[in-house]
Design an enzyme around this catalytic site. Structure first.
Site, PDB file in Angstrom:
ATOM      1  N   ASN A   1     -13.925   7.946   5.370  1.00  0.00           N
ATOM      2  CA  ASN A   1     -13.604   8.417   6.717  1.00  0.00           C
ATOM      3  C   ASN A   1     -13.590   9.936   6.877  1.00  0.00           C
ATOM      4  O   ASN A   1     -13.726  10.437   7.984  1.00  0.00           O
ATOM      5  CB  ASN A   1     -12.285   7.801   7.202  1.00  0.00           C
ATOM      6  CG  ASN A   1     -11.105   8.235   6.376  1.00  0.00           C
ATOM      7  OD1 ASN A   1     -11.247   8.592   5.208  1.00  0.00           O
ATOM      8  ND2 ASN A   1      -9.931   8.200   6.970  1.00  0.00           N
TER       9      ASN A   1
ATOM     10  N   CYS B   1      -6.001   7.464   7.773  1.00  0.00           N
ATOM     11  CA  CYS B   1      -4.852   6.930   7.040  1.00  0.00           C
ATOM     12  C   CYS B   1      -3.571   7.238   7.785  1.00  0.00           C
ATOM     13  O   CYS B   1      -2.610   6.468   7.750  1.00  0.00           O
ATOM     14  CB  CYS B   1      -4.813   7.524   5.641  1.00  0.00           C
ATOM     15  SG  CYS B   1      -4.723   9.308   5.624  1.00  0.00           S
TER      16      CYS B   1
ATOM     17  N   GLU C   1      -3.821   8.954  -2.871  1.00  0.00           N
ATOM     18  CA  GLU C   1      -3.459   8.926  -1.455  1.00  0.00           C
ATOM     19  C   GLU C   1      -4.076   7.669  -0.890  1.00  0.00           C
ATOM     20  O   GLU C   1      -5.301   7.523  -0.862  1.00  0.00           O
ATOM     21  CB  GLU C   1      -3.981  10.181  -0.734  1.00  0.00           C
ATOM     22  CG  GLU C   1      -3.333  11.480  -1.227  1.00  0.00           C
ATOM     23  CD  GLU C   1      -1.849  11.575  -0.947  1.00  0.00           C
ATOM     24  OE1 GLU C   1      -1.288  10.715  -0.236  1.00  0.00           O
ATOM     25  OE2 GLU C   1      -1.213  12.517  -1.468  1.00  0.00           O
TER      26      GLU C   1
HETATM   27  P1  NAP Z   1     -11.826   2.043  -0.474  1.00  0.00           P
HETATM   28  O1  NAP Z   1     -12.645   0.858  -0.136  1.00  0.00           O
HETATM   29  O2  NAP Z   1     -10.600   1.846  -1.264  1.00  0.00           O
HETATM   30  O3  NAP Z   1     -12.821   3.062  -1.209  1.00  0.00           O
HETATM   31  C1  NAP Z   1     -12.384   4.333  -1.600  1.00  0.00           C
HETATM   32  C2  NAP Z   1     -13.231   4.818  -2.761  1.00  0.00           C
HETATM   33  O4  NAP Z   1     -12.967   4.018  -3.919  1.00  0.00           O
HETATM   34  C3  NAP Z   1     -14.739   4.698  -2.527  1.00  0.00           C
HETATM   35  O5  NAP Z   1     -15.372   5.808  -3.089  1.00  0.00           O
HETATM   36  C4  NAP Z   1     -15.089   3.424  -3.280  1.00  0.00           C
HETATM   37  O6  NAP Z   1     -16.446   3.348  -3.647  1.00  0.00           O
HETATM   38  C5  NAP Z   1     -14.205   3.608  -4.487  1.00  0.00           C
HETATM   39  N1  NAP Z   1     -13.974   2.419  -5.299  1.00  0.00           N
HETATM   40  C6  NAP Z   1     -14.024   1.121  -4.950  1.00  0.00           C
HETATM   41  N2  NAP Z   1     -13.735   0.336  -6.021  1.00  0.00           N
HETATM   42  C7  NAP Z   1     -13.507   1.165  -7.063  1.00  0.00           C
HETATM   43  C8  NAP Z   1     -13.170   0.977  -8.436  1.00  0.00           C
HETATM   44  N3  NAP Z   1     -13.010  -0.224  -8.981  1.00  0.00           N
HETATM   45  N4  NAP Z   1     -13.026   2.067  -9.211  1.00  0.00           N
HETATM   46  C9  NAP Z   1     -13.184   3.300  -8.711  1.00  0.00           C
HETATM   47  N5  NAP Z   1     -13.513   3.542  -7.428  1.00  0.00           N
HETATM   48  C10 NAP Z   1     -13.659   2.485  -6.608  1.00  0.00           C
HETATM   49  O7  NAP Z   1     -11.381   2.816   0.863  1.00  0.00           O
HETATM   50  P2  NAP Z   1     -12.244   3.209   2.145  1.00  0.00           P
HETATM   51  O8  NAP Z   1     -12.600   1.961   2.885  1.00  0.00           O
HETATM   52  O9  NAP Z   1     -13.335   4.143   1.766  1.00  0.00           O
HETATM   53  O10 NAP Z   1     -11.174   4.054   2.982  1.00  0.00           O
HETATM   54  C11 NAP Z   1     -10.241   3.449   3.824  1.00  0.00           C
HETATM   55  C12 NAP Z   1      -8.881   3.352   3.170  1.00  0.00           C
HETATM   56  O11 NAP Z   1      -8.543   4.586   2.594  1.00  0.00           O
HETATM   57  C13 NAP Z   1      -7.775   3.049   4.153  1.00  0.00           C
HETATM   58  O12 NAP Z   1      -6.854   2.158   3.571  1.00  0.00           O
HETATM   59  C14 NAP Z   1      -7.125   4.400   4.392  1.00  0.00           C
HETATM   60  O13 NAP Z   1      -5.787   4.334   4.828  1.00  0.00           O
HETATM   61  C15 NAP Z   1      -7.257   5.010   3.053  1.00  0.00           C
HETATM   62  N6  NAP Z   1      -7.237   6.461   3.148  1.00  0.00           N
HETATM   63  C16 NAP Z   1      -6.112   7.105   2.727  1.00  0.00           C
HETATM   64  C17 NAP Z   1      -6.026   8.480   2.846  1.00  0.00           C
HETATM   65  C18 NAP Z   1      -4.805   9.224   2.413  1.00  0.00           C
HETATM   66  O14 NAP Z   1      -4.913  10.433   2.235  1.00  0.00           O
HETATM   67  N7  NAP Z   1      -3.661   8.596   2.237  1.00  0.00           N
HETATM   68  C19 NAP Z   1      -7.087   9.193   3.388  1.00  0.00           C
HETATM   69  C20 NAP Z   1      -8.212   8.500   3.813  1.00  0.00           C
HETATM   70  C21 NAP Z   1      -8.281   7.126   3.681  1.00  0.00           C
HETATM   71  P3  NAP Z   1     -17.489   2.482  -2.740  1.00  0.00           P
HETATM   72  O15 NAP Z   1     -17.514   3.150  -1.419  1.00  0.00           O
HETATM   73  O16 NAP Z   1     -18.721   2.595  -3.506  1.00  0.00           O
HETATM   74  O17 NAP Z   1     -16.932   1.094  -2.673  1.00  0.00           O
HETATM   75  O1  G3H Z   2      -7.508   9.347   6.695  1.00  0.00           O
HETATM   76  C1  G3H Z   2      -6.700  10.047   6.130  1.00  0.00           C
HETATM   77  C2  G3H Z   2      -6.698  11.487   6.284  1.00  0.00           C
HETATM   78  O2  G3H Z   2      -6.050  12.086   5.188  1.00  0.00           O
HETATM   79  C3  G3H Z   2      -6.052  11.839   7.584  1.00  0.00           C
HETATM   80  O3  G3H Z   2      -6.232  13.168   7.867  1.00  0.00           O
HETATM   81  O4  G3H Z   2      -4.392  13.356   9.535  1.00  0.00           O
HETATM   82  O5  G3H Z   2      -6.136  15.111   9.331  1.00  0.00           O
HETATM   83  O6  G3H Z   2      -6.710  12.889  10.297  1.00  0.00           O
HETATM   84  P1  G3H Z   2      -5.837  13.654   9.333  1.00  0.00           P
END
Ligand code: NAP
Ligand code: G3H
Length: 478
Positions: free
Chosen positions: A156, A286, A252
């Site tokens: 994202n 997130c 995160e």
């Molecule tokens: P995701 O599906 O968990 O993927 C995140 C990353 O992990 C991608 O690069 C993915 O690669 C990789 N990945 C998947 N399986 C893995 C494994 N077994 N080992 C190592 N890496 C692996 O998350 P997303 O859909 O991209 O993002 C959405 C989620 O992220 C939401 O839950 C959101 O809340 C959270 N998020 C949190 C924050 C925060 O700062 N707290 C910020 C942004 C997003 P692939 O793409 O190749 O599968």
């Molecule tokens: O999606 C997660 C990001 O860390 C959120 O960043 O609060 O600047 O949109 P933001």
């Protein structure tokens, strides 16, 4: 045929010997926007081997020398700004103006990171301060790089959240293995192109592309990795933490940020903040507000104002900067629709929305949501917001804390004393008073608790997490 993007190892752009590529489809254009390499385990090994060699020389440079490379990276990113923004828009469907802001924010992030690292100093300690100690011992503490940082980022914020790992790692003398989200990898390639043009020494950063489900475990369990900085979903984060072994982790993860609305809140401000907090980029943040816990006495007023705000949101293509845009893929839209259906079946009131065109979900507001409904607890990562009516401050706090997540929370009230007392009882990394949850400004510590993560990001905290203290003790023998 769409462009074939290469991966980057030891300063060279390469096609994988696996011969396999992954097609990247735009969430809104119904077409492929490029292909990235599905690299092999052998190529992962090669990337880590060269990083190990390159890191030694990189760490030997002064922080100011390393900063010069990063300043040049800024120049190159600015020169490519519109191209990168267009790529972000096409690849992850972010509204164009937000994609431009993402690149600008990233540049500011790098600049502040250089400045912060340049001004971080060590400390000295005198032996005489400890009972029985004396002046013959002086400890000098300074921070040294941890080695090779594995940076794994989500879709994202494909540029900003990647650089939020890469820049602190590089400025503090680490080498980096960067694994972008597959949907987001082309934006990652472009950002690394800028770093390549900036003349970064070979092997200091290596970009490995491939599905996390295929190369992820191999990367996180690799003995050459010294630290993992991960941002993504909670399930992925938990999986990584179980497998990574004795390697420092910063995670995160997901969130279910509540907005708690008290009787005396400024309702106009509150409804505007909640709308922007919940629906920007279709809720794919997130830190999006993912539930509203409102006192019953002001719930009707808030719902009326929220409905007005939501009606004013624009829906459609990211090219025209619409606020509500198609979700990242069909599965995500299916999941969000499932949460809406479940809530309506269990008696929630539909205030607005519940309209869908493929992966475009119109902004949806659900009132009278109860704890039996999945939407009360699960993270939709889409434009749907549940209203949970509460009778007391205690009930609001208790529902807020019952969540498995603990990223941020907002409290809306004019009573600052009450806001602070509630904030102290909320289980979250940050609590915002009279504002929506958000990560920035990027030098603020950014912390997930419970299922929302471990460790802290934010520029200084990230540098600290990617370095360790080294103590040298001078013994004075007179
Ligand atoms: P995701 O599906 O968990 O993927 C995140 C990353 O992990 C991608 O690069 C993915 O690669 C990789 N990945 C998947 N399986 C893995 C494994 N077994 N080992 C190592 N890496 C692996 O998350 P997303 O859909 O991209 O993002 C959405 C989620 O992220 C939401 O839950 C959101 O809340 C959270 N998020 C949190 C924050 C925060 O700062 N707290 C910020 C942004 C997003 P692939 O793409 O190749 O599968
Ligand atoms: O999606 C997660 C990001 O860390 C959120 O960043 O609060 O600047 O949109 P933001």
């Amino acid at each position: 045929m769409s462009k074939n993007y290469k991966f980057y190892v030891n300063g060279e752009w390469k096609e994988s010997e696996s011969g396999e590529t992954i097609d990247i489809f735009s969430p809104y254009m119904s077409q492929e926007v490029g292909r990235v390499q599905a690299i092999s385990r052998q190529e992962v090994d090669e990337a880590i081997d060269v990083a190990k060699i390159a890191q030694k020389e990189w760490a030997n440079l002064t922080v100011r020398n390393r900063g010069e490379y990063l300043y040049r990276w800024i120049d190159e990113l600015l020169a490519m700004k519109l191209d990168i923004a267009k790529t972000i828009m096409e690849e992850v469907g972010k509204p164009y103006s937000d994609a431009v802001k993402e690149v600008e924010r990233t540049v500011d992030f790098i600049r502040y990171t250089i400045e912060e690292a340049t001004h971080m100093q060590g400390e000295s300690m005198l032996g005489e301060s400890f009972p029985g100690g004396n002046r013959s011992k002086i400890a000098i503490s300074h921070r040294v790089p941890i080695g090779i940082v594995l940076a794994i980022s989500p879709f994202n914020y494909p540029v900003n959240l990647s650089v939020a790992k890469i820049a602190p790692a590089l400025i503090s003398g680490n080498a980096v293995i960067f694994k972008p989200a597959t949907q987001g990898a082309i934006s990652g390639v472009k950002m690394v192109e800028a770093l390549h043009r900036a003349g970064l020494p070979k092997g200091v950063l290596n970009l490995v592309t491939g599905r996390g489900s295929v190369i992820g475990d191999y990367l996180i369990e690799h003995p050459g990795i010294n630290m993992i900085s991960f941002t993504g979903g909670t399930n992925t984060g938990m999986h990584i933490s179980k497998r990574a072994g004795m390697v420092p982790l910063v995670m995160e993860l997901g969130g279910k940020d509540p907005a708690i609305v008290l009787e005396d809140a400024d309702m106009k401000l509150t409804s505007k903040q909640i709308t922007s907090g919940a629906y920007s980029y279709s809720g794919q943040r997130c830190t999006a507000i993912k539930r509203v816990l409102v006192k019953e006495s002001v719930a009707d007023e808030l719902v009326t104002l929220l409905k007005q705000e939501i009606e004013a949101l624009t829906v459609g293509s990211p090219v025209e900067n619409n606020q509500i845009v198609p979700l990242i893929d069909d599965n995500s839209a299916e999941y969000v629709q499932g949460l809406i259906d479940d809530a309506l079946e269990k008696g929630a009131t539909l205030v607005i929305g519940n309209k869908r065109e493929g992966n475009l979900i119109y902004p949806t507001l659900l009132d009278n949501v109860t704890s039996e409904m999945k939407i009360a607890w699960e993270e939709p990562f889409g434009p749907v917001l549940p209203i949970i009516r509460v009778q007391s401050d205690d009930e609001a706090i208790s529902v807020a804390n019952e969540s498995e997540f603990g990223l941020q929370a907002s409290i809306f009230t004019k009573n600052v004393d009450k806001a602070f007392s509630i904030a102290a009882r909320i289980e979250a990394g940050s609590v915002q008073i009279n504002g929506r949850p958000e990560r920035g400004p990027d030098h603020f510590p950014f912390i997930g608790t419970k299922g929302s993560g471990m460790g802290a990001q934010g520029i200084r905290r990230s540098i600290e997490s990617m370095t360790r203290e080294k103590i040298t003790v001078l013994n004075i023998n007179e």
